[in-house]
Design a protein around this motif. Sequence first.
Motif, PDB file in Angstrom:
ATOM      1  N   GLY A 112      73.370  -4.745  59.876  1.00 39.23           N
ATOM      2  CA  GLY A 112      74.391  -4.605  60.908  1.00 39.23           C
ATOM      3  C   GLY A 112      74.229  -3.372  61.773  1.00 39.23           C
ATOM      4  O   GLY A 112      75.191  -2.874  62.343  1.00 39.23           O
ATOM      5  N   ARG A 113      73.027  -2.901  61.911  1.00 39.86           N
ATOM      6  CA  ARG A 113      72.773  -1.670  62.659  1.00 39.86           C
ATOM      7  C   ARG A 113      72.507  -1.958  64.143  1.00 39.86           C
ATOM      8  O   ARG A 113      71.402  -1.775  64.645  1.00 39.86           O
ATOM      9  CB  ARG A 113      71.637  -0.903  62.017  1.00 39.86           C
ATOM     10  N   HIS A 114      73.558  -2.374  64.813  1.00 44.46           N
ATOM     11  CA  HIS A 114      73.479  -2.717  66.234  1.00 44.46           C
ATOM     12  C   HIS A 114      73.000  -1.548  67.081  1.00 44.46           C
ATOM     13  O   HIS A 114      72.178  -1.716  67.981  1.00 44.46           O
ATOM     14  CB  HIS A 114      74.847  -3.168  66.752  1.00 44.46           C
ATOM     15  N   VAL A 115      73.521  -0.368  66.813  1.00 41.04           N
ATOM     16  CA  VAL A 115      73.204   0.811  67.622  1.00 41.04           C
ATOM     17  C   VAL A 115      71.715   1.149  67.515  1.00 41.04           C
ATOM     18  O   VAL A 115      71.063   1.429  68.526  1.00 41.04           O
ATOM     19  CB  VAL A 115      74.087   2.014  67.218  1.00 41.04           C
ATOM     20  N   GLU A 116      71.178   1.104  66.315  1.00 40.03           N
ATOM     21  CA  GLU A 116      69.756   1.397  66.131  1.00 40.03           C
ATOM     22  C   GLU A 116      68.886   0.360  66.821  1.00 40.03           C
ATOM     23  O   GLU A 116      67.889   0.701  67.458  1.00 40.03           O
ATOM     24  CB  GLU A 116      69.405   1.474  64.649  1.00 40.03           C
ATOM     25  N   LEU A 117      69.257  -0.906  66.688  1.00 45.92           N
ATOM     26  CA  LEU A 117      68.489  -1.956  67.362  1.00 45.92           C
ATOM     27  C   LEU A 117      68.548  -1.793  68.876  1.00 45.92           C
ATOM     28  O   LEU A 117      67.534  -1.969  69.566  1.00 45.92           O
ATOM     29  CB  LEU A 117      68.997  -3.343  66.957  1.00 45.92           C
ATOM     30  N   ALA A 118      69.720  -1.458  69.405  1.00 43.34           N
ATOM     31  CA  ALA A 118      69.859  -1.265  70.852  1.00 43.34           C
ATOM     32  C   ALA A 118      69.004  -0.098  71.325  1.00 43.34           C
ATOM     33  O   ALA A 118      68.352  -0.184  72.370  1.00 43.34           O
ATOM     34  CB  ALA A 118      71.327  -1.051  71.217  1.00 43.34           C
ATOM     35  N   ASN A 173      69.713  -9.403  70.208  1.00 44.79           N
ATOM     36  CA  ASN A 173      70.317 -10.539  70.905  1.00 44.79           C
ATOM     37  C   ASN A 173      70.634 -11.667  69.931  1.00 44.79           C
ATOM     38  O   ASN A 173      71.712 -12.260  69.984  1.00 44.79           O
ATOM     39  CB  ASN A 173      69.398 -11.042  72.020  1.00 44.79           C
ATOM     40  N   ARG A 174      69.707 -11.968  69.052  1.00 42.41           N
ATOM     41  CA  ARG A 174      69.942 -13.041  68.083  1.00 42.41           C
ATOM     42  C   ARG A 174      71.093 -12.691  67.143  1.00 42.41           C
ATOM     43  O   ARG A 174      71.927 -13.534  66.824  1.00 42.41           O
ATOM     44  CB  ARG A 174      68.670 -13.340  67.294  1.00 42.41           C
ATOM     45  N   LEU A 175      71.160 -11.430  66.735  1.00 44.19           N
ATOM     46  CA  LEU A 175      72.256 -10.989  65.873  1.00 44.19           C
ATOM     47  C   LEU A 175      73.597 -11.152  66.584  1.00 44.19           C
ATOM     48  O   LEU A 175      74.556 -11.684  66.010  1.00 44.19           O
ATOM     49  CB  LEU A 175      72.048  -9.540  65.451  1.00 44.19           C
ATOM     50  N   ARG A 202      62.686   0.118  74.359  1.00 42.22           N
ATOM     51  CA  ARG A 202      61.234   0.122  74.537  1.00 42.22           C
ATOM     52  C   ARG A 202      60.510  -0.921  73.685  1.00 42.22           C
ATOM     53  O   ARG A 202      59.290  -1.029  73.760  1.00 42.22           O
ATOM     54  CB  ARG A 202      60.691   1.513  74.241  1.00 42.22           C
ATOM     55  N   ASP A 203      61.258  -1.668  72.878  1.00 42.06           N
ATOM     56  CA  ASP A 203      60.640  -2.584  71.921  1.00 42.06           C
ATOM     57  C   ASP A 203      61.225  -3.978  72.074  1.00 42.06           C
ATOM     58  O   ASP A 203      62.397  -4.208  71.795  1.00 42.06           O
ATOM     59  CB  ASP A 203      60.887  -2.049  70.510  1.00 42.06           C
ATOM     60  N   VAL A 204      60.406  -4.911  72.500  1.00 43.84           N
ATOM     61  CA  VAL A 204      60.872  -6.283  72.736  1.00 43.84           C
ATOM     62  C   VAL A 204      61.361  -6.945  71.449  1.00 43.84           C
ATOM     63  O   VAL A 204      62.310  -7.731  71.476  1.00 43.84           O
ATOM     64  CB  VAL A 204      59.782  -7.125  73.434  1.00 43.84           C
ATOM     65  N   HIS A 205      60.754  -6.624  70.323  1.00 43.26           N
ATOM     66  CA  HIS A 205      61.171  -7.239  69.060  1.00 43.26           C
ATOM     67  C   HIS A 205      62.584  -6.790  68.679  1.00 43.26           C
ATOM     68  O   HIS A 205      63.382  -7.601  68.204  1.00 43.26           O
ATOM     69  CB  HIS A 205      60.185  -6.904  67.943  1.00 43.26           C
ATOM     70  N   ALA A 206      62.889  -5.526  68.874  1.00 42.86           N
ATOM     71  CA  ALA A 206      64.244  -5.026  68.592  1.00 42.86           C
ATOM     72  C   ALA A 206      65.243  -5.682  69.526  1.00 42.86           C
ATOM     73  O   ALA A 206      66.335  -6.078  69.106  1.00 42.86           O
ATOM     74  CB  ALA A 206      64.289  -3.511  68.734  1.00 42.86           C
ATOM     75  N   ARG A 207      64.882  -5.794  70.796  1.00 43.20           N
ATOM     76  CA  ARG A 207      65.776  -6.405  71.788  1.00 43.20           C
ATOM     77  C   ARG A 207      66.062  -7.865  71.422  1.00 43.20           C
ATOM     78  O   ARG A 207      67.211  -8.302  71.426  1.00 43.20           O
ATOM     79  CB  ARG A 207      65.122  -6.298  73.167  1.00 43.20           C
ATOM     80  N   ARG A 208      65.034  -8.604  71.067  1.00 38.49           N
ATOM     81  CA  ARG A 208      65.216 -10.011  70.688  1.00 38.49           C
ATOM     82  C   ARG A 208      66.063 -10.137  69.429  1.00 38.49           C
ATOM     83  O   ARG A 208      66.927 -11.012  69.335  1.00 38.49           O
ATOM     84  CB  ARG A 208      63.863 -10.679  70.457  1.00 38.49           C
ATOM     85  N   ARG A 209      65.806  -9.271  68.458  1.00 41.96           N
ATOM     86  CA  ARG A 209      66.541  -9.367  67.190  1.00 41.96           C
ATOM     87  C   ARG A 209      68.004  -9.001  67.383  1.00 41.96           C
ATOM     88  O   ARG A 209      68.888  -9.613  66.792  1.00 41.96           O
ATOM     89  CB  ARG A 209      65.886  -8.480  66.127  1.00 41.96           C
TER      90      ARG A 209
END
Length: 116
Positions: free
Chosen positions: A52-58, A72-74, A63-70
């Motif tokens: 549930g670490r939305h802030v870290e993923l954001a 969004n999916r979350l 700079r990281d497409v994988h974090a952005r996609r993950r």
Amino acid sequence: MPHWSETARVAEERGDWDRAIAVVGAAAECYRTDYERHNAHLWHMDLLARAGRHVELAALGQRDVHARRRLNRLLYEEGRSEELRQRARSGDGGARYLIGRLVGDWNGSSAEEMGD
């Protein structure tokens, strides 16, 4: 001594997200020819989402497409349409697509639905 992935799996199974994230994150590298490091990167993004670490993923998603996609999916899985709309308004095409799915329009949302 166990391989880092075994240590991470044990932590993940226990729900020790901090430990699993730290162990996997230390081995993770995006866009590496070393598949083990790239797979660790994808696993790291998944662990962040499951914790549930939305802030870290954001932050990583800047700079990281994988974090952005993950992320969004979350947000999609959690039904957080307003946050997806905000991301779509700022130009995130993946978020725009998922908003379309949330509102039942498989071809993407209209500008009105997006709040534009």
